[in-house]
Enzyme design. Structure first.
Site, mmCIF file in Angstrom:
data_model
loop_
_atom_site.group_PDB
_atom_site.id
_atom_site.type_symbol
_atom_site.label_atom_id
_atom_site.label_comp_id
_atom_site.label_asym_id
_atom_site.label_seq_id
_atom_site.Cartn_x
_atom_site.Cartn_y
_atom_site.Cartn_z
ATOM 1 C CG ASP A 1 -0.273 -0.080 2.536
ATOM 2 O OD1 ASP A 1 0.955 -0.237 2.566
ATOM 3 O OD2 ASP A 1 -0.969 0.041 3.558
ATOM 4 C CG ASP B 1 0.065 4.707 4.490
ATOM 5 O OD1 ASP B 1 -0.995 4.077 4.548
ATOM 6 O OD2 ASP B 1 0.380 5.613 5.282
ATOM 7 C CE LYS C 1 0.917 5.560 17.996
ATOM 8 N NZ LYS C 1 0.026 4.503 18.309
HETATM 9 P P1 GTP Z 1 -6.011 -1.733 7.794
HETATM 10 O O1 GTP Z 1 -6.941 -2.847 8.178
HETATM 11 O O2 GTP Z 1 -6.776 -0.540 7.296
HETATM 12 O O3 GTP Z 1 -5.000 -1.383 8.843
HETATM 13 O O4 GTP Z 1 -5.169 -2.191 6.501
HETATM 14 P P2 GTP Z 1 -4.287 -3.519 6.229
HETATM 15 O O5 GTP Z 1 -5.084 -4.718 6.563
HETATM 16 O O6 GTP Z 1 -3.827 -3.449 4.809
HETATM 17 O O7 GTP Z 1 -3.077 -3.415 7.235
HETATM 18 P P3 GTP Z 1 -1.714 -2.564 7.107
HETATM 19 O O8 GTP Z 1 -1.988 -1.266 6.419
HETATM 20 O O9 GTP Z 1 -1.088 -2.508 8.425
HETATM 21 O O10 GTP Z 1 -0.839 -3.507 6.182
HETATM 22 C C1 GTP Z 1 0.323 -3.105 5.504
HETATM 23 C C2 GTP Z 1 0.525 -4.049 4.309
HETATM 24 O O11 GTP Z 1 0.737 -5.386 4.775
HETATM 25 C C3 GTP Z 1 -0.692 -4.089 3.395
HETATM 26 O O12 GTP Z 1 -0.225 -4.141 2.064
HETATM 27 C C4 GTP Z 1 -1.401 -5.373 3.791
HETATM 28 O O13 GTP Z 1 -2.090 -5.954 2.673
HETATM 29 C C5 GTP Z 1 -0.261 -6.266 4.257
HETATM 30 N N1 GTP Z 1 -0.665 -7.151 5.356
HETATM 31 C C6 GTP Z 1 -1.089 -6.774 6.592
HETATM 32 N N2 GTP Z 1 -1.352 -7.862 7.338
HETATM 33 C C7 GTP Z 1 -1.084 -8.942 6.555
HETATM 34 C C8 GTP Z 1 -1.176 -10.351 6.770
HETATM 35 O O14 GTP Z 1 -1.570 -10.850 7.824
HETATM 36 N N3 GTP Z 1 -0.823 -11.155 5.713
HETATM 37 C C9 GTP Z 1 -0.387 -10.644 4.519
HETATM 38 N N4 GTP Z 1 -0.069 -11.505 3.552
HETATM 39 N N5 GTP Z 1 -0.307 -9.323 4.286
HETATM 40 C C10 GTP Z 1 -0.638 -8.488 5.299
#
Ligand code: GTP
Length: 355
Positions: free
Chosen positions: A107, A218, A158
């Protein structure tokens, strides 16, 4: 070298848009976000990518297939349940060889010089290199402190204003040596930011921070996702999404007399804009949308095939695909309308509303 792209998250902050598409597949000026990342990876000579998937994983495979359209080889590894940002890397271990590899959060929009980042990692003999981006308000982030050789000295979550010694935060791109995989068990949820990196630092492993000062965003929440679209139109990135004199007009676009287009505006194929409508940029109107008479779309983002009635007013909002918006509807700043929603005539959706 290979690249792992983490795209398994549910993207909860971008709901309801992410009920329809996983966050890395949402469009930026007509193209899925993930495609920009793939093009960046390819540009730096990396041809093999492993998608680490979970939520709505089929959307990725349906779009990218085996990767030949991009001249790449893509592997798809799907988790049964979310394994976190590090557990997800362990889960693709079978595709990692003895060489260092890149990991992207799926992202982040940037035009980073991956070649320079990889060279930095090798020169420093780093075990884990974290790309860093500067922020104005470090107190709400986990900041990374470096010594004069850019070796990481500390992670501080933080910090209080009086304790701030760095404005550099993790930009969600890493170069990792394969030994990192030995720190994890398969099938267990781990966070790379909160568990694995702090443990490596504690044990004195050489870890370095690569400072990236240029454009980075992001797209995790509605404001940032809308901003990413607008920034591309405003020329904050080198990439031009096809603007000519501030306007991109796709094929077969119909614009009636008396329509105002205030640039920058991005209009996809087959869009119809009726008499007296005003499109005030930076705005993005994706393929197949219809804009009714005397409707104003100001600084907003519309996904494909959405129809707006007449006399509507949309301001800095995000509307999913295939929506039917009645006449005289107003939608306020940062309101988010999910895909396939019908909105009755005369409805007012307040700023920040979610439908
Ligand atoms: P929010 O629910 O809005 O926080 O978004 P998110 O689920 O995408 O979480 P976050 O922004 O923290 O994740 C950062 C990146 O890591 C994103 O591209 C997610 O798709 C990926 N990501 C987060 N958690 C996982 C996971 O458990 N497995 C995999 N494969 N990718 C993950």
């Amino acid at each position: 070298m290979k690249a792992v792209v983490l795209v398994g998250g549910e993207g909860t902050r971008l709901r309801p848009l992410t009920y329809d598409l996983p966050k890395p597949m949402v469009p930026i000026c007509g193209k899925p976000f993930a495609q920009y990342q793939m093009e960046l990876i390819k540009k730096h000579g990396i041809n093999e990518v492993i998608f680490s998937l979970g939520y709505k994983w089929n959307s990725f495979e349906d779009y990218f297939k085996e990767g030949s359209n991009l001249g790449m080889k893509i592997h798809y590894v799907v988790e049964e349940s979310p394994l976190g940002t590090a557990g997800a890397i362990k889960n693709v271990e079978d595709y990692i060889d003895n060489d260092a590899f890149l990991v992207f959060n799926g992202d982040i929009l940037s035009e980073m010089d991956l070649t320079d980042i990889i060279n930095f990692h090798k020169q420093k003999k780093s075990k884990s290199t974290i790309v860093l981006t500067p922020v104005d308000n470090p107190c709400i982030y986990g900041v990374v402190e470096l010594d004069e050789n850019q070796r990481i000295e500390m992670f501080t979550e933080k910090p209080k204003p009086e304790d701030v010694r760095s404005n550099q935060i993790n930009a969600g791109l890493y170069v990792l040596e394969p030994e990192i995989l030995n720190r994890m068990e398969r099938g267990v949820n781990y966070s790379i930011e909160r568990q694995i990196f702090p443990a490596m630092l504690e044990e004195g492993e050489p870890m370095y921070g690569y400072k990236y000062p240029d454009y980075w965003m992001d797209i995790g929440n509605p404001f940032k996702y809308l901003s990413a679209n607008q920034d591309m139109l405003l020329g904050k990135m080198k990439h031009n999404p096809g603007l000519v004199n501030g306007i991109h007009k796709g094929k077969n676009v119909t614009i009636a007399d008396g329509v105002t287009l205030e640039k920058p505006v991005w209009i996809g194929d087959d869009v119809i804009i009726k008499e007296g409508a005003k499109i005030i940029g930076p705005a993005v109107i994706n393929k197949g949308c219809k804009i009714g008479e005397s409707t104003t779309v100001e600084k907003a983002l519309l996904w494909e095939n959405t129809e707006l009635g007449s006399g509507c007013s949309l301001n800095s909002c995000l509307v999913g695909r295939g929506c039917k918006v009645g006449d005289g509807v107003s939608i306020g700043e940062l309101a988010v309308i999910g895909s396939g929603v019908t909105i009755e005539d005369g409805t007012c959706i307040e700023s920040g509303g979610k439908v």
